[in-house]
Design a protein around this motif. Sequence first.
Motif, PDB file in Angstrom:
ATOM      1  N   ALA A 120       0.827  -1.209   0.000  1.00 36.90           N
ATOM      2  CA  ALA A 120       0.000   0.000   0.000  1.00 36.90           C
ATOM      3  C   ALA A 120       0.864   1.263   0.000  1.00 36.90           C
ATOM      4  N   VAL A 121       1.965   1.241   0.705  1.00 38.85           N
ATOM      5  CA  VAL A 121       2.821   2.426   0.818  1.00 38.85           C
ATOM      6  C   VAL A 121       3.803   2.527  -0.353  1.00 38.85           C
ATOM      7  N   PHE A 122       4.469   1.418  -0.697  1.00 37.84           N
ATOM      8  CA  PHE A 122       5.566   1.464  -1.670  1.00 37.84           C
ATOM      9  C   PHE A 122       5.193   0.955  -3.065  1.00 37.84           C
ATOM     10  N   GLY A 123       4.024   0.320  -3.211  1.00 34.98           N
ATOM     11  CA  GLY A 123       3.567  -0.144  -4.515  1.00 34.98           C
ATOM     12  C   GLY A 123       4.576  -1.043  -5.203  1.00 34.98           C
ATOM     13  N   LYS A 124       4.816  -0.794  -6.507  1.00 32.51           N
ATOM     14  CA  LYS A 124       5.739  -1.621  -7.293  1.00 32.51           C
ATOM     15  C   LYS A 124       7.161  -1.574  -6.746  1.00 32.51           C
ATOM     16  N   CYS A 125       7.501  -0.542  -6.011  1.00 36.75           N
ATOM     17  CA  CYS A 125       8.858  -0.427  -5.453  1.00 36.75           C
ATOM     18  C   CYS A 125       9.107  -1.442  -4.344  1.00 36.75           C
ATOM     19  N   ASN A 126       8.034  -2.138  -3.905  1.00 43.28           N
ATOM     20  CA  ASN A 126       8.160  -3.181  -2.890  1.00 43.28           C
ATOM     21  C   ASN A 126       8.351  -4.563  -3.518  1.00 43.28           C
ATOM     22  N   ASN A 127       8.654  -4.650  -4.771  1.00 39.03           N
ATOM     23  CA  ASN A 127       8.845  -5.918  -5.453  1.00 39.03           C
ATOM     24  C   ASN A 127       9.925  -6.737  -4.747  1.00 39.03           C
ATOM     25  N   PRO A 128       9.596  -7.930  -4.222  1.00 41.14           N
ATOM     26  CA  PRO A 128      10.605  -8.744  -3.531  1.00 41.14           C
ATOM     27  C   PRO A 128      11.797  -9.127  -4.408  1.00 41.14           C
ATOM     28  N   SER A 129      11.636  -9.047  -5.728  1.00 40.17           N
ATOM     29  CA  SER A 129      12.743  -9.342  -6.643  1.00 40.17           C
ATOM     30  C   SER A 129      13.552  -8.101  -6.989  1.00 40.17           C
ATOM     31  N   PHE A 130      13.218  -6.969  -6.353  1.00 47.12           N
ATOM     32  CA  PHE A 130      13.941  -5.710  -6.518  1.00 47.12           C
ATOM     33  C   PHE A 130      13.625  -5.075  -7.879  1.00 47.12           C
ATOM     34  N   HIS A 131      14.103  -3.884  -8.084  1.00 44.63           N
ATOM     35  CA  HIS A 131      13.984  -3.151  -9.348  1.00 44.63           C
ATOM     36  C   HIS A 131      15.140  -2.167  -9.402  1.00 44.63           C
ATOM     37  N   GLY A 132      15.435  -1.664 -10.603  1.00 41.45           N
ATOM     38  CA  GLY A 132      16.618  -0.834 -10.742  1.00 41.45           C
ATOM     39  C   GLY A 132      16.335   0.559 -11.248  1.00 41.45           C
ATOM     40  N   HIS A 133      17.323   1.428 -11.063  1.00 44.04           N
ATOM     41  CA  HIS A 133      17.269   2.809 -11.535  1.00 44.04           C
ATOM     42  C   HIS A 133      18.614   3.190 -12.144  1.00 44.04           C
ATOM     43  N   ASN A 134      18.546   4.104 -13.094  1.00 41.74           N
ATOM     44  CA  ASN A 134      19.732   4.774 -13.625  1.00 41.74           C
ATOM     45  C   ASN A 134      19.786   6.123 -12.924  1.00 41.74           C
ATOM     46  N   TYR A 135      20.460   6.163 -11.791  1.00 45.84           N
ATOM     47  CA  TYR A 135      20.509   7.373 -10.983  1.00 45.84           C
ATOM     48  C   TYR A 135      21.408   8.418 -11.633  1.00 45.84           C
ATOM     49  N   GLU A 136      20.954   9.650 -11.620  1.00 43.67           N
ATOM     50  CA  GLU A 136      21.752  10.789 -12.048  1.00 43.67           C
ATOM     51  C   GLU A 136      22.065  11.613 -10.803  1.00 43.67           C
ATOM     52  N   LEU A 137      23.319  11.877 -10.582  1.00 42.08           N
ATOM     53  CA  LEU A 137      23.785  12.569  -9.386  1.00 42.08           C
ATOM     54  C   LEU A 137      24.410  13.896  -9.786  1.00 42.08           C
ATOM     55  N   VAL A 138      23.944  14.960  -9.160  1.00 42.14           N
ATOM     56  CA  VAL A 138      24.528  16.287  -9.375  1.00 42.14           C
ATOM     57  C   VAL A 138      25.031  16.776  -8.021  1.00 42.14           C
ATOM     58  N   VAL A 139      26.327  17.008  -7.940  1.00 42.50           N
ATOM     59  CA  VAL A 139      26.943  17.499  -6.710  1.00 42.50           C
ATOM     60  C   VAL A 139      27.275  18.972  -6.914  1.00 42.50           C
ATOM     61  N   LYS A 140      26.781  19.793  -6.004  1.00 44.80           N
ATOM     62  CA  LYS A 140      26.969  21.248  -6.062  1.00 44.80           C
ATOM     63  C   LYS A 140      27.880  21.672  -4.907  1.00 44.80           C
ATOM     64  N   VAL A 141      28.915  22.428  -5.233  1.00 46.99           N
ATOM     65  CA  VAL A 141      29.820  22.969  -4.219  1.00 46.99           C
ATOM     66  C   VAL A 141      29.832  24.485  -4.393  1.00 46.99           C
ATOM     67  N   ILE A 142      29.645  25.195  -3.291  1.00 38.47           N
ATOM     68  CA  ILE A 142      29.609  26.656  -3.311  1.00 38.47           C
ATOM     69  C   ILE A 142      30.767  27.183  -2.482  1.00 38.47           C
ATOM     70  N   GLY A 143      31.491  28.122  -3.063  1.00 37.87           N
ATOM     71  CA  GLY A 143      32.596  28.732  -2.337  1.00 37.87           C
ATOM     72  C   GLY A 143      33.150  29.923  -3.090  1.00 37.87           C
TER      73      GLY A 143
END
Length: 137
Positions: A31-54
């Motif tokens: 009910a809370v996680f839907g398809k993301c609760n698949n016991p066989s797992f699922h994958g993502h192509n994560y995009e990461l943006v790191v911001k540094v300020i100085g």
Amino acid sequence: MSQKVAVYRHEHFNAAHRLYNPAWSMEQNDAVFGKCNNPSFHGHNYELVVKVIGVPDPETGYVLDLKWLSDLIKREVHTRFDHKNLNLDTSEFQQLNPTAENIAIVIYNLLRPHIDADKDLQVRLYETPRNFVEYPV
């Protein structure tokens, strides 16, 4: 020069995960996680943006060397999470649900000790092209 500048590094990694709370029933997890609760797992192509300020260094003109930042991300994030099952293959998510929010916090905490304290750090993590999180806000 005393004006702050933001610099960004964009990287990516691929990982599988399952969102669930082991204290809950399968029905509540579904009910809370839907398809993301698949016991066989699922994958993502994560995009990461790191911001540094100085303030740019007066000798180099850099806030920091972006090649150095890329190497840091590869060492601390990519080698740890890329092509891994976050639930099973990483110590960071053995007891922590690998939501995008928690992944961003973990990445921030892995990078922060390596960035000078006089610089601000922010992590933006895209789980999908339309869903992303930022930490800190």
